[in-house]
Design a protein around this motif. Structure first.
Motif, short mmCIF file in Angstrom:
data_model
loop_
_atom_site.label_atom_id
_atom_site.label_comp_id
_atom_site.label_asym_id
_atom_site.label_seq_id
_atom_site.Cartn_x
_atom_site.Cartn_y
_atom_site.Cartn_z
N UNK A 187 -3.25 11.26 -0.98
CA UNK A 187 -2.61 10.16 -1.40
C UNK A 187 -2.05 9.18 -0.38
N UNK A 188 -2.36 9.71 0.90
CA UNK A 188 -1.62 8.78 1.90
C UNK A 188 -2.07 7.40 2.15
N UNK A 189 -3.45 7.35 2.00
CA UNK A 189 -3.89 5.81 2.30
C UNK A 189 -3.53 4.80 1.01
N UNK A 190 -3.48 5.26 -0.22
CA UNK A 190 -3.06 4.66 -1.42
C UNK A 190 -1.63 4.09 -0.99
N UNK A 191 -0.66 5.08 -0.67
CA UNK A 191 0.65 4.65 -0.45
C UNK A 191 0.73 3.75 0.69
N UNK A 192 0.14 4.05 1.69
CA UNK A 192 0.34 3.08 2.71
C UNK A 192 -0.47 1.84 2.69
N UNK A 193 -1.27 1.55 1.70
CA UNK A 193 -1.85 0.23 1.24
C UNK A 193 -1.39 -0.46 0.27
N UNK A 194 -0.18 0.16 -0.48
CA UNK A 194 0.59 -0.44 -1.60
C UNK A 194 1.85 -0.43 -1.19
N UNK A 195 2.49 -1.45 -0.35
CA UNK A 195 3.77 -1.57 -0.34
C UNK A 195 4.76 -1.77 -1.15
N UNK A 196 4.15 -2.53 -2.14
CA UNK A 196 5.05 -2.82 -3.35
C UNK A 196 5.36 -1.89 -4.44
N UNK A 197 4.38 -0.67 -4.33
CA UNK A 197 4.77 0.43 -5.25
C UNK A 197 5.66 1.15 -4.71
N UNK A 198 6.25 2.24 -5.18
CA UNK A 198 7.28 3.28 -4.78
C UNK A 198 6.48 4.71 -5.05
N UNK A 199 6.55 5.55 -4.05
CA UNK A 199 5.89 6.86 -4.09
C UNK A 199 7.12 7.75 -3.83
N UNK A 200 7.04 8.72 -4.79
CA UNK A 200 8.15 10.07 -4.50
C UNK A 200 7.28 11.38 -4.21
N UNK A 201 7.32 11.87 -3.23
CA UNK A 201 6.71 12.98 -2.86
C UNK A 201 7.53 14.11 -2.76
N UNK A 202 7.38 15.29 -3.56
CA UNK A 202 8.09 16.53 -3.66
C UNK A 202 7.08 17.49 -3.38
N UNK A 203 7.23 18.02 -1.99
CA UNK A 203 6.21 18.95 -1.78
C UNK A 203 6.52 20.49 -2.22
N UNK A 204 5.41 21.25 -2.08
CA UNK A 204 5.85 22.71 -2.67
C UNK A 204 6.62 23.35 -1.44
N UNK A 205 6.23 23.01 -0.23
CA UNK A 205 6.92 23.70 1.02
C UNK A 205 7.89 22.85 1.67
N UNK A 206 8.82 22.97 1.93
CA UNK A 206 10.07 21.93 2.42
C UNK A 206 10.46 22.33 3.79
#
Length: 422
Positions: free
Chosen positions: A246-265
């Motif tokens: 996911x990281x490339x898409x998120x870093x390349x699309x600043x106008x979108x919002x991403x919420x990442x809820x990892x399994x391990x915190x």
């Protein structure tokens, strides 16, 4: 598997966990949680108000699967005491204070004396065994005492010991159940080929559970403030391999919002996620300073959820959901929590063991990808083509609605057979 080999397995398993507990926090919780279990259980049982209904879950996912049935029993038979046991720390630690249960504890590791003592102390009138995890001495003792035991939302595959020449002990364990409620006809057919078991298709109680969560939804103002009217991708229960997709898409699309809820915190993993996503902020930091920020190259567009318990509500805000676990061997996580809101779902290629994932793809409500490039193409299509998005969203919502009802079927069986009486 013979009983001798089973006992050897228990011995090796216990020894391995005690060894692992020296350096592994999760193993340490498993060991420490079972110390002095008899005294702890005795104290807890001293507060019981009525006959005990016992529900056993391997971990958190199985608990959520059994929860709708447990809540039904609580509402119809308020005078009974509810006991919930867990095998895994990941379930117990998160739900140890669940208010719907009177007693919540770890299940002591199986063994002839342990099972006899545990059941003698608890004296359950009904046992609910959620989905899987079969322990010989517990089930054997319950059968000997003629305590009704129901398997809830069982799912059987041909690769399991029940269906092989060495599975005699496992087949016996199936005979200890009063009735086996399974998710699909394929499970029924497999079971009927190996023995005469009382079995029927009920479906999966998770459809009832996620529907109840959606019906009780309450807004999350801080999440709304972060999204700020933009399209959002919610990635739930992610593992490192998912985050790397996911990281490339998120870093390349600043106008979108991403919420990442990892399994391990754990702190180490959270720092790794922050390094992957160039413009990220942790939820705990956002809570302290949720100020509106002007749009710019450094505006955070990725919110990292560093707590447990929010994920099921977060999917409400998703334009598209990505579910973790499909790129590794840990297993695909719950896709229904997103689909219930009418959200198109995407996951990795390892999903064949999860019938809901197979069926949701066939219904048109979810999609599988095998690489970061495929993921970016599918995300772009769903975010930019309104017709494609609308069709997938409708398919996801209809899919969940059409499969509700397992809790009612099992509840009716309990009442009709008077397995619990007031």
């Amino acid at each position: 598997m013979s009983l001798l080999l089973y006992n050897l397995f228990l011995l090796v398993y216990r020894s391995a966990l005690h060894l692992a507990a020296i350096f592994n926090p999760k193993a340490r919780l498993w060991v420490d949680g079972r110390k002095n279990w008899q005294n702890a259980l005795k104290v807890a049982l001293g507060k019981k108000t009525g006959p005990i209904v016992w529900m056993h879950c391997a971990s958190l996912g199985e608990f959520e699967q059994g929860r709708p049935l447990l809540e039904f029993i609580r509402s119809i038979y308020p005078g009974h005491t509810i006991l919930v046991t867990f095998f895994s720390p990941s379930g117990y630690e998160i739900r140890k204070n669940y208010p719907g249960a009177d007693i919540t504890c770890y299940l002591p590791l199986d063994g002839a004396r342990t099972a006899r003592k545990f059941i003698e102390m608890v004296q359950p009138v009904l046992v609910l065994w959620i989905r899987y995890e079969f322990w010989y001495y517990y089930l054997h003792r319950l059968k000997a005492l003629k305590v009704p035991v129901l398997l809830v939302s069982g799912l059987f595959r041909g690769t399991e010991p029940f269906f092989h020449w060495y599975g005699k002990l496992h087949r016996y364990m199936l005979s200890c159940f009063t009735h086996l409620f399974v998710q699909n006809e394929d499970s029924v057919e497999k079971l009927r080929k190996i023995g005469s078991y009382s079995v029927s298709v009920s479906g999966d109680t998770r459809y009832d559970r996620v529907s109840a969560i959606a019906a009780q939804f309450e807004p999350l103002p801080l999440i709304e403030q972060f999204i700020n009217g933009k399209k959002a991708i919610v990635a739930g229960s992610t593992w490192p391999e998912d985050e790397e997709e996911l990281d490339h898409f998120a870093n390349s699309n600043q106008k979108l919002r991403f919420i990442i809820a990892p399994h391990e915190i754990g702190e180490m993993h959270l720092k790794e996620i922050e390094q992957l996503f160039a413009h990220s902020i942790r939820y705990s930091h956002w809570v302290k300073n949720p100020v509106a920020m002007p749009e710019g190259p450094d505006t955070p567009n990725v919110l990292i959820i560093d707590n447990i318990g929010m994920l099921a509500k977060l999917y409400y805000y998703a334009s598209v959901a990505y579910i973790g676990g499909g790129f590794g061997g840990d297993g695909l996580h719950n896709i229904l929590e997103a689909a219930v809101y009418g959200v198109p779902v995407i996951y990795g290629p390892v999903y064949e063991k999860f019938p809901e994932a197979v069926d949701l793809i066939a219904a048109g409500g979810s999609f599988t990808v095998e690489s970061a490039l495929e993921l970016e193409v599918k995300l772009t299509e769903l975010l930019e083509d309104e017709k494609v998005h609308a069709e997938a969203a409708r398919a996801a919502s209809d899919f969940v609605k059409s499969r509700k009802g397992a809790t009612a079927l099992i509840s009716n069986y309990i009442q009709e057979n008077r397995l619990i009486t007031n």
